[in-house]
Every structure is written in structure tokens, then in C-alpha cells.
Motif scaffolding. Structure first.
Motif, short mmCIF file in Angstrom:
data_model
loop_
_atom_site.label_atom_id
_atom_site.label_comp_id
_atom_site.label_asym_id
_atom_site.label_seq_id
_atom_site.Cartn_x
_atom_site.Cartn_y
_atom_site.Cartn_z
N LYS A 93 0.94 -1.27 -0.04
CA LYS A 93 0.00 0.04 0.07
C LYS A 93 0.88 1.20 -0.02
N GLN A 94 2.07 1.24 0.81
CA GLN A 94 3.01 2.35 0.83
C GLN A 94 3.29 2.56 -0.46
N TYR A 97 0.81 4.10 -2.62
CA TYR A 97 0.56 5.59 -2.20
C TYR A 97 1.68 6.41 -2.90
N ASP A 98 2.95 6.08 -2.81
CA ASP A 98 4.17 6.60 -3.38
C ASP A 98 3.96 7.09 -4.81
N ALA A 100 0.97 7.09 -6.57
CA ALA A 100 0.04 8.15 -6.45
C ALA A 100 0.30 9.38 -6.39
N ARG A 101 1.17 9.54 -5.17
CA ARG A 101 1.77 10.91 -4.96
C ARG A 101 2.46 11.44 -6.23
N ARG A 108 -5.30 10.81 -1.87
CA ARG A 108 -4.71 9.53 -1.49
C ARG A 108 -4.55 9.09 -0.12
N SER A 109 -4.20 9.98 0.72
CA SER A 109 -3.81 9.64 2.14
C SER A 109 -5.33 8.92 2.70
N SER A 112 -7.91 3.33 0.47
CA SER A 112 -7.55 2.03 0.60
C SER A 112 -6.68 1.51 -0.37
N LYS A 113 -6.34 0.35 -0.09
CA LYS A 113 -5.48 -0.22 -1.17
C LYS A 113 -5.91 -0.43 -2.56
N LEU A 116 -6.53 3.05 -4.09
CA LEU A 116 -5.27 3.61 -4.65
C LEU A 116 -4.87 2.77 -6.05
#
Length: 134
Positions: A93-94, A97-98, A100-101, A108-109, A112-113, A116
Motif C-alpha cells: 500500500k505504501q 501511495y508513493d 499516487a503521490r 490519496r491519504s 484504501s489499497k 489506490l
């Protein structure tokens, strides 16, 4: 036709490593099945085992991990399955998230996975469409 001449635009914007993977798989598939859609599917299937789509290009998977990135890549062609559109569904998931950023995904924060994954797929399609129209 050699894979280098058939290289999709997303791979033209990718690393030599990604291009090499796709070309080698494509050329091998052409020898076995002939030119056409099947050779492209085989090449993308091979590429998805080592790379993931980020925006309008392909990058090596998180930590250099290998293996299928979505249900379709994990099964024989006859069994079908859903495509992850190049997004590595087995990534953390991290990592998602990265990505997506980097793609500028809003909200995005709180995602959920699964959310994302959908957001990255949507951003990838948008970036690819924009790159092709330039």
C-alpha cells in the motif's frame, strides 16, 4: 516484424531494460505464433512480470520483485481474468501511495489499497492519453 519497430509509445518513454524485455518476448512470440495481437499480449505479459506502469511509461517493480502483477498475468490465456492495466496489484500500500503521490492523485491519504489501485490506473490512462496527443 521486429519488436523494435512495433514498440508501443509507452515503452518508447521507458528504460532500455523495459524495452529489451518487451522486444525479446515479442520477437519470440512472433516466431511461435506469427505477427499480430497475440505477440503483443505475450510481450506485455512478460513485461508485467518485471515492470509496472507508472504514468505514461514502465518502471521496474518495487524492490526488483518479479512475478505476475495481476490475475490475468498469473493464468494461462484460456482462463482469462481481470487485467491490472500494468499496475502491480501485489505492491505494498505504501508503494501504491508513493506512486499516487508522484502522479498527483488527490485524496490519496484517505484511500484504501483497492482505491489506490483504481486511482493509479486512472492516472496512468490519463497520462498516457496526454502523452500520445503531444
Amino acid at each position: 516484424m521486429p519488436g523494435r519497430q512495433e514498440l508501443p509509445s509507452t515503452l518508447e518513454r521507458s528504460s532500455e531494460d523495459a524495452q529489451h524485455t518487451w522486444i525479446k518476448a515479442h520477437d519470440s512470440a512472433v516466431e511461435q505464433y506469427g505477427e499480430g495481437e497475440r505477440a503483443h499480449r505475450v510481450a506485455y505479459g512478460a513485461l508485467k512480470h518485471t515492470h509496472e506502469k507508472v504514468g505514461d511509461h514502465w518502471e521496474r517493480k518495487e524492490g526488483g520483485r518479479r512475478g505476475p502483477s495481476d490475475p490475468r498475468s498469473a493464468r494461462p490465456r484460456e482462463q482469462g481474468g481481470r487485467s491490472g492495466e500494468g499496475v502491480d496489484e501485489r505492491a505494498s500500500k505504501q508503494h501504491l501511495y508513493d506512486v499516487a503521490r508522484r502522479l498527483g492523485v488527490e485524496g490519496r491519504s484517505r484511500m484504501s489499497k483497492a482505491e489506490l489501485l483504481d486511482a493509479v490506473r486512472k492516472a496512468n490512462r490519463s497520462r498516457t492519453r496526454a502523452s500520445r496527443s503531444q
